[in-house]
Design a protein around this motif. Structure first.
Motif, PDB file in Angstrom:
ATOM      1  N   ALA A 114     -15.718  -0.043   6.454  1.00 21.74           N
ATOM      2  CA  ALA A 114     -15.216  -0.341   5.109  1.00 21.74           C
ATOM      3  C   ALA A 114     -15.897   0.482   4.034  1.00 21.74           C
ATOM      4  O   ALA A 114     -15.273   0.836   3.029  1.00 21.74           O
ATOM      5  CB  ALA A 114     -15.375  -1.826   4.814  1.00 21.74           C
ATOM      6  N   TYR A 158       0.808  -1.207   0.000  1.00 24.26           N
ATOM      7  CA  TYR A 158       0.000   0.000   0.000  1.00 24.26           C
ATOM      8  C   TYR A 158       0.849   1.268   0.000  1.00 24.26           C
ATOM      9  O   TYR A 158       0.300   2.370  -0.014  1.00 24.26           O
ATOM     10  CB  TYR A 158      -0.930   0.019   1.217  1.00 24.26           C
ATOM     11  CG  TYR A 158      -2.006  -1.032   1.165  1.00 24.26           C
ATOM     12  CD1 TYR A 158      -3.070  -0.905   0.277  1.00 24.26           C
ATOM     13  CD2 TYR A 158      -1.971  -2.137   2.001  1.00 24.26           C
ATOM     14  CE1 TYR A 158      -4.069  -1.849   0.228  1.00 24.26           C
ATOM     15  CE2 TYR A 158      -2.972  -3.099   1.957  1.00 24.26           C
ATOM     16  CZ  TYR A 158      -4.019  -2.950   1.065  1.00 24.26           C
ATOM     17  OH  TYR A 158      -5.001  -3.883   1.014  1.00 24.26           O
ATOM     18  N   PRO A 218      -6.623   2.928   8.023  1.00 24.14           N
ATOM     19  CA  PRO A 218      -7.876   2.373   7.500  1.00 24.14           C
ATOM     20  C   PRO A 218      -9.062   3.030   8.208  1.00 24.14           C
ATOM     21  O   PRO A 218      -8.978   3.327   9.401  1.00 24.14           O
ATOM     22  CB  PRO A 218      -7.801   0.885   7.867  1.00 24.14           C
ATOM     23  CG  PRO A 218      -6.367   0.617   8.195  1.00 24.14           C
ATOM     24  CD  PRO A 218      -5.801   1.919   8.670  1.00 24.14           C
ATOM     25  N   GLY A 265     -14.191   3.691   2.629  1.00 25.61           N
ATOM     26  CA  GLY A 265     -13.038   3.696   1.754  1.00 25.61           C
ATOM     27  C   GLY A 265     -11.957   2.744   2.198  1.00 25.61           C
ATOM     28  O   GLY A 265     -12.144   1.938   3.108  1.00 25.61           O
ATOM     29  N   ASP A 266     -10.820   2.876   1.539  1.00 26.72           N
ATOM     30  CA  ASP A 266      -9.663   2.039   1.851  1.00 26.72           C
ATOM     31  C   ASP A 266      -8.733   2.725   2.843  1.00 26.72           C
ATOM     32  O   ASP A 266      -8.063   2.062   3.627  1.00 26.72           O
ATOM     33  CB  ASP A 266      -8.907   1.707   0.559  1.00 26.72           C
ATOM     34  CG  ASP A 266      -9.783   0.945  -0.419  1.00 26.72           C
ATOM     35  OD1 ASP A 266     -10.273  -0.138  -0.045  1.00 26.72           O
ATOM     36  OD2 ASP A 266      -9.992   1.449  -1.541  1.00 26.72           O
ATOM     37  N   PHE A 267      -8.695   4.047   2.777  1.00 26.94           N
ATOM     38  CA  PHE A 267      -7.881   4.832   3.691  1.00 26.94           C
ATOM     39  C   PHE A 267      -8.678   6.050   4.156  1.00 26.94           C
ATOM     40  O   PHE A 267      -9.524   6.554   3.428  1.00 26.94           O
ATOM     41  CB  PHE A 267      -6.590   5.320   3.029  1.00 26.94           C
ATOM     42  CG  PHE A 267      -5.622   4.229   2.715  1.00 26.94           C
ATOM     43  CD1 PHE A 267      -4.925   3.592   3.724  1.00 26.94           C
ATOM     44  CD2 PHE A 267      -5.416   3.827   1.414  1.00 26.94           C
ATOM     45  CE1 PHE A 267      -4.039   2.576   3.427  1.00 26.94           C
ATOM     46  CE2 PHE A 267      -4.531   2.813   1.111  1.00 26.94           C
ATOM     47  CZ  PHE A 267      -3.840   2.181   2.122  1.00 26.94           C
ATOM     48  N   ASN A 321     -11.888  10.484   3.157  1.00 20.18           N
ATOM     49  CA  ASN A 321     -11.976   9.059   2.851  1.00 20.18           C
ATOM     50  C   ASN A 321     -11.568   8.828   1.410  1.00 20.18           C
ATOM     51  O   ASN A 321     -12.009   9.552   0.514  1.00 20.18           O
ATOM     52  CB  ASN A 321     -13.404   8.558   3.086  1.00 20.18           C
ATOM     53  CG  ASN A 321     -13.812   8.723   4.530  1.00 20.18           C
ATOM     54  OD1 ASN A 321     -13.072   8.380   5.433  1.00 20.18           O
ATOM     55  ND2 ASN A 321     -14.992   9.272   4.750  1.00 20.18           N
ATOM     56  N   LYS A 348      -8.236  -0.813  -7.174  1.00 18.36           N
ATOM     57  CA  LYS A 348      -7.947  -2.222  -6.853  1.00 18.36           C
ATOM     58  C   LYS A 348      -7.197  -2.916  -7.993  1.00 18.36           C
ATOM     59  O   LYS A 348      -6.363  -3.784  -7.751  1.00 18.36           O
ATOM     60  CB  LYS A 348      -9.236  -2.987  -6.554  1.00 18.36           C
ATOM     61  CG  LYS A 348     -10.103  -2.387  -5.469  1.00 18.36           C
ATOM     62  CD  LYS A 348      -9.427  -2.339  -4.126  1.00 18.36           C
ATOM     63  CE  LYS A 348     -10.350  -1.987  -2.998  1.00 18.36           C
ATOM     64  NZ  LYS A 348     -10.976  -0.686  -3.037  1.00 18.36           N
ATOM     65  N   PHE A 367     -10.795   5.889  -1.733  1.00 19.34           N
ATOM     66  CA  PHE A 367     -10.833   4.560  -2.322  1.00 19.34           C
ATOM     67  C   PHE A 367      -9.671   4.444  -3.295  1.00 19.34           C
ATOM     68  O   PHE A 367      -9.423   5.369  -4.074  1.00 19.34           O
ATOM     69  CB  PHE A 367     -12.145   4.328  -3.084  1.00 19.34           C
ATOM     70  CG  PHE A 367     -13.325   4.106  -2.187  1.00 19.34           C
ATOM     71  CD1 PHE A 367     -13.682   2.827  -1.796  1.00 19.34           C
ATOM     72  CD2 PHE A 367     -14.072   5.178  -1.735  1.00 19.34           C
ATOM     73  CE1 PHE A 367     -14.789   2.616  -0.977  1.00 19.34           C
ATOM     74  CE2 PHE A 367     -15.177   4.978  -0.914  1.00 19.34           C
ATOM     75  CZ  PHE A 367     -15.535   3.695  -0.533  1.00 19.34           C
TER      76      PHE A 367
END
Length: 112
Positions: free
Chosen positions: A34, A2, A30, A37-39, A80, A85, A82
């Motif tokens: 969920a 990451y 994080p 977002g991812d972070f 937030n 992926k 995303f």
């Protein structure tokens, strides 16, 4: 894995806010949920003058989506994010391919 994503988040926020990149990296974590977002970046940790929620909104609106970051929003004093992926998968597979048989090895307990 990451690292690239966190560095991009920190780079953008640092450029927009004037806060040192290492300070921004410390504020990236994080999110609690969920679906956020991812972070998440806790803007109060950056110690910017003014209202943290207003600062989060301003920064989130000025951040740019790119090949690493696919969505940026804010909720209260948090930004937030995303991540892409598909790009994460590419970076992970590249790292696995380059490491080959040594991928995932841990030698931290050797010699004890």
């Amino acid at each position: 894995m990451y690292t690239s994503f966190k560095e991009e988040i920190a780079r953008q926020i640092s450029a927009l806010s004037g806060v040192q990149t290492d300070k921004v990296l410390e504020a990236i974590a994080p999110p609690r949920l969920a679906e956020h977002g991812d972070f998440a970046v806790a803007i109060p940790r950056l110690r910017l003058p003014g209202n943290p929620a207003a600062n989060a909104t301003d920064l989130a609106n000025r951040m740019e989506k790119n090949e690493l970051l696919t969505a940026i929003s804010c909720q209260g004093p948090f930004i937030n994010i995303f991540i892409n992926k598909q790009r994460l998968m590419q970076l992970t597979l590249k790292q696995v391919f380059e490491a080959r048989e040594t991928f995932g090895q841990n030698k931290s307990g050797e010699g004890k």
